[in-house]
Design a protein around this motif. Structure first.
Motif, short mmCIF file in Angstrom:
data_model
loop_
_atom_site.label_atom_id
_atom_site.label_comp_id
_atom_site.label_asym_id
_atom_site.label_seq_id
_atom_site.Cartn_x
_atom_site.Cartn_y
_atom_site.Cartn_z
N LEU A 4 0.83 -1.21 0.00
CA LEU A 4 0.00 0.00 0.00
C LEU A 4 0.86 1.26 0.00
O LEU A 4 1.88 1.31 0.67
N SER A 5 0.44 2.24 -0.79
CA SER A 5 1.08 3.55 -0.67
C SER A 5 0.13 4.65 -1.13
O SER A 5 -0.87 4.38 -1.79
N GLY A 6 0.46 5.87 -0.76
CA GLY A 6 -0.36 7.02 -1.14
C GLY A 6 0.51 8.15 -1.65
O GLY A 6 1.67 8.26 -1.29
N GLN A 8 0.18 12.39 -2.33
CA GLN A 8 -0.68 13.57 -2.19
C GLN A 8 -0.93 14.22 -3.54
O GLN A 8 -0.07 14.21 -4.42
N PHE A 37 -3.32 4.92 -3.45
CA PHE A 37 -4.40 5.91 -3.45
C PHE A 37 -3.85 7.33 -3.55
O PHE A 37 -2.70 7.60 -3.24
N HIS A 42 -5.39 14.19 2.78
CA HIS A 42 -4.14 14.80 3.26
C HIS A 42 -3.86 16.13 2.55
O HIS A 42 -3.38 17.08 3.17
N TYR A 124 -1.86 14.56 10.85
CA TYR A 124 -1.56 13.95 9.55
C TYR A 124 -1.03 12.50 9.68
O TYR A 124 -1.52 11.59 9.00
N MET A 128 -2.56 8.96 8.15
CA MET A 128 -1.69 8.11 7.33
C MET A 128 -1.62 6.69 7.91
O MET A 128 -1.64 5.70 7.17
N ASP A 131 -4.73 4.93 6.93
CA ASP A 131 -4.64 4.51 5.52
C ASP A 131 -3.94 3.15 5.40
O ASP A 131 -4.31 2.32 4.58
N ILE A 132 -2.88 3.02 6.17
CA ILE A 132 -2.06 1.81 6.06
C ILE A 132 -2.75 0.63 6.76
O ILE A 132 -2.85 -0.47 6.20
N VAL A 140 4.86 -1.07 2.88
CA VAL A 140 4.56 0.30 2.46
C VAL A 140 5.80 0.91 1.79
O VAL A 140 6.76 1.28 2.46
N VAL A 142 7.80 3.75 0.30
CA VAL A 142 7.80 5.22 0.28
C VAL A 142 9.23 5.74 0.19
O VAL A 142 10.18 4.98 0.36
N GLN A 146 9.33 9.71 4.40
CA GLN A 146 8.09 9.18 4.98
C GLN A 146 8.35 8.05 5.98
O GLN A 146 7.42 7.49 6.55
N1 TRP Z 1 2.24 11.28 3.45
C1 TRP Z 1 2.51 10.70 2.15
C2 TRP Z 1 3.32 11.70 1.32
O1 TRP Z 1 3.25 12.89 1.51
C3 TRP Z 1 1.24 10.34 1.42
C4 TRP Z 1 0.48 9.30 2.15
C5 TRP Z 1 -0.72 9.48 2.81
C6 TRP Z 1 0.86 7.94 2.32
N2 TRP Z 1 -1.09 8.30 3.36
C7 TRP Z 1 -0.17 7.34 3.09
C8 TRP Z 1 1.97 7.19 1.91
C9 TRP Z 1 -0.09 5.98 3.46
C10 TRP Z 1 2.02 5.85 2.28
C11 TRP Z 1 1.01 5.25 3.05
O2 TRP Z 1 4.00 11.27 0.44
#
Ligand code: TRP
Ligand code: ADP
Length: 328
Positions: A4-6, A8, A37, A42, A124, A128, A131-132, A140, A142, A146
């Motif tokens: 999983l990763s996100g 912004q 996602f 965020h 924040y 996060m 999310d994970i 994860v 990143v 992060q």
């Molecule tokens: N904070 C991460 C960034 O700025 C983005 C993010 C939000 C994220 N939720 C997450 C990354 C969960 C990994 C898992 O890059």
């Protein structure tokens, strides 16, 4: 393995985002179940303009698809399509010490950059973590900046499990890409907020101009140069193959090559990656229905997983859902 990763949606993505995050996300789709996602909740900590946020969110989707994210292999969705994460964030906040959040370096960095210190910005890392943890993620991937947030997510999972005497939340593992920190035009970390980026989807002319603007020292053309301390070489190394890197290394050390030539070579290897993606993005931009469909389908899959985990979480906390309460 569930990955999983996100990312912004708060500005144009750049080479640091690609080499530090996107590239490995896309590679991981081959052998894993991936949830990626667009972290629009965020982004609200810095983007408070509805039209802009909507546009930036679609932009991130287009960027990932253009670089080869395959929606049949990886789930790409909007964070806000899974509103359960905000519920889990609240629950996690009740087992998280304020001191943990006060130690978050990214919060301190953002305050130093004069971003308003809202509760959203402060909390924040809790969102996060939600999310994970809501997908029981194993890994994860990143960038280095992060790392602390992922470690905090593991701490919060531990606190929750301990508080409620359960093993529901899985402690995630961090995965760092080898391109730990991609330098920007000025040698600092490449970042949207430092205005030192090489953007992924600018026209070639602009990309060339950005590359030509990379800061170098004033060693004369004829003198030998040190590739190890040069920003141009540092980025080149991340894009070129081993033979190309060895050849440019030799040119630096041999003398007789100006930085302009090294920059031109960097432009050429960068275009090898950016050119085809730019073309593909152009095609996707014309097909907004397809992009919406990708995001909605993936959100459906993600929400099904999140819903099951939240049912377990509510149960163990004593948050029973009353009759007639509809939870999507
Ligand atoms: N904070 C991460 C960034 O700025 C983005 C993010 C939000 C994220 N939720 C997450 C990354 C969960 C990994 C898992 O890059
Ligand atoms: P920015 O600093 O430009 O705002 P983000 O914080 O939104 O970038 O980062 C998105 C993802 O890209 C994160 O996983 C982050 O670690 C990675 N990333 C951003 N900049 C770099 C960089 N210069 N080098 C390596 N990875 C980076």
């Amino acid at each position: 393995m569930r990955v999983l990763s996100g990312v912004q949606s708060n500005g144009k993505l750049h080479l640091g985002n690609y080499l530090g995050a996107m590239k490995q996300h896309i590679e991981l789709q081959r052998e894993n179940e991936c949830f990626y996602f667009i972290a629009n909740y965020h982004s609200l900590t810095t983007v408070q303009d509805a039209k802009l946020l909507r546009q930036l969110t679609v932009d991130v989707a287009l960027d990932y698809l253009a670089f080869g994210l395959d929606p049949n292999k990886a789930n790409l969705f909007r964070q806000s399509d899974i509103p359960e994460v905000t519920e889990l964030a609240w629950i996690l906040s009740t087992v998280t010490g304020k001191g943990l959040l006060e130690r978050a370096t990214s919060y301190k960095d953002k305050i130093a950059k004069e971003i308003a210190p809202s509760m959203g910005l402060f909390c924040y890392p809790v969102l996060m973590a939600a999310d994970i943890l809501i997908y029981k993620s194993d890994m994860v991937p990143v960038g280095k900046d992060q790392t602390q947030h992922v470690e905090m997510a593991a701490d919060m999972a531990g606190h929750f499990n301990h508080a409620f005497g359960c093993e529901i939340l899985k402690l995630p593992k961090l995965r760092l890409n080898e391109a730990h920190v991609v330098p920007g035009l000025d040698g600092q970390k490449m970042s949207k907020s430092y205005g030192n980026t090489i953007n992924l989807f600018d026209p070639p002319k602009k990309v060339r101009k950005q590359i030509m603007g990379i800061k170098t020292d004033s060693t004369p053309v004829e003198d030998p140069k040190n590739p190890e301390t040069c920003n141009v070489f540092a980025i080149y190394k991340l894009l070129a193959n081993a033979d190309e890197v060895a050849a440019l290394d030799e040119k630096y050390r041999g003398g007789g090559m100006g930085y302009g030539e090294a920059k031109q070579q960097l432009f050429e290897v960068a275009e090898r990656v950016l050119g085809p993606a730019r073309e593909r993005r152009g095609e996707l931009e014309a097909d907004t229905d397809y992009v919406e469909d990708v995001l909605n389908t993936a959100a459906g899959r993600a929400r099904a997983v999140a819903g099951e985990v939240m049912a377990e979480v509510r149960e163990v906390c004593g948050l029973m859902v009353g009759k007639g309460t509809h939870r999507g």
